[in-house]
Design an enzyme around this catalytic site. Sequence first.
Site, mmCIF file in Angstrom:
data_model
loop_
_atom_site.group_PDB
_atom_site.id
_atom_site.type_symbol
_atom_site.label_atom_id
_atom_site.label_comp_id
_atom_site.label_asym_id
_atom_site.label_seq_id
_atom_site.Cartn_x
_atom_site.Cartn_y
_atom_site.Cartn_z
ATOM 1 N N GLY A 46 -7.920 -17.761 -5.714
ATOM 2 C CA GLY A 46 -8.324 -16.527 -5.065
ATOM 3 C C GLY A 46 -7.848 -16.503 -3.626
ATOM 4 O O GLY A 46 -7.633 -17.564 -3.018
ATOM 5 N N GLN A 51 -7.396 -14.152 5.020
ATOM 6 C CA GLN A 51 -6.824 -15.508 5.018
ATOM 7 C C GLN A 51 -5.347 -15.524 5.396
ATOM 8 O O GLN A 51 -4.811 -16.583 5.710
ATOM 9 C CB GLN A 51 -7.030 -16.175 3.649
ATOM 10 C CG GLN A 51 -8.493 -16.448 3.335
ATOM 11 C CD GLN A 51 -8.648 -17.157 2.017
ATOM 12 O OE1 GLN A 51 -8.776 -16.512 0.978
ATOM 13 N NE2 GLN A 51 -8.612 -18.474 2.036
ATOM 14 N N CYS A 88 -11.452 -24.180 -0.492
ATOM 15 C CA CYS A 88 -10.917 -22.935 0.062
ATOM 16 C C CYS A 88 -9.535 -23.219 0.632
ATOM 17 O O CYS A 88 -9.346 -24.223 1.321
ATOM 18 C CB CYS A 88 -11.851 -22.429 1.166
ATOM 19 S SG CYS A 88 -11.274 -20.921 1.963
ATOM 20 N N LEU A 89 -8.583 -22.329 0.368
ATOM 21 C CA LEU A 89 -7.231 -22.521 0.906
ATOM 22 C C LEU A 89 -7.242 -22.549 2.430
ATOM 23 O O LEU A 89 -6.335 -23.117 3.039
ATOM 24 C CB LEU A 89 -6.295 -21.416 0.403
ATOM 25 C CG LEU A 89 -5.962 -21.438 -1.099
ATOM 26 C CD1 LEU A 89 -5.122 -20.229 -1.466
ATOM 27 C CD2 LEU A 89 -5.262 -22.723 -1.504
ATOM 28 N N HIS A 134 -15.490 -13.876 2.131
ATOM 29 C CA HIS A 134 -14.420 -13.910 3.145
ATOM 30 C C HIS A 134 -14.315 -12.581 3.897
ATOM 31 O O HIS A 134 -13.979 -12.558 5.083
ATOM 32 C CB HIS A 134 -13.065 -14.187 2.488
ATOM 33 C CG HIS A 134 -12.721 -15.639 2.365
ATOM 34 N ND1 HIS A 134 -12.619 -16.489 3.439
ATOM 35 C CD2 HIS A 134 -12.414 -16.398 1.277
ATOM 36 C CE1 HIS A 134 -12.271 -17.700 3.027
ATOM 37 N NE2 HIS A 134 -12.144 -17.676 1.717
HETATM 38 NI NI NI Z 1 -11.660 -19.280 0.477
#
Ligand code: NI
Length: 159
Positions: A46, A51, A88-89, A134
């Site tokens: 996701g 981000q 999380c990325l 986010h």
């Molecule tokens: Ni994330």
Amino acid sequence: MSIRIIRTGSDPVLREVSKPVPQVTKAIEKLLDDMAETMYHADGVGLAAVQIGILKRLVVIDVGQGRIELINPVILEKRGSQRAFEGCLSLPGMRAEVTRAQWVKVRAMNRKGETFELEGTDLLARALQHEIDHLDGILFIDHVRPEDIVYETEGKNAR
Ligand code: NI
């Protein structure tokens, strides 16, 4: 399509509240494509627009059942509870067990500008809750105590 740079760590943009998308334009469609390409390239399940530094309420998710695009998503209902490790990325190398609802119902707009509803359980429910967080500047580490965060050299199944 192009791969964008993923904002990480204490980058202040990750704490900003994203703005609703009033209508789907070519630029929004291109952004959704870039988000998906960036997510797949990073092996994530996701990605929210914030981000990649863009404060728009856009999310892409793929938990292995195909690509889901969500514009202005909102959680309408939540049920039950599940507990699992999450990454999380934007927080590479960090994981923690997070308690989330087991089932959620979400309303969003698709790239045709149509409103739709989506129900998800298990990993999809988790991804929906994580990504929609986010959009309000919330990270998974906000749901756990600092001492429960596990630091790894390499994150897997991050999102
Ligand atoms: Ni994330």
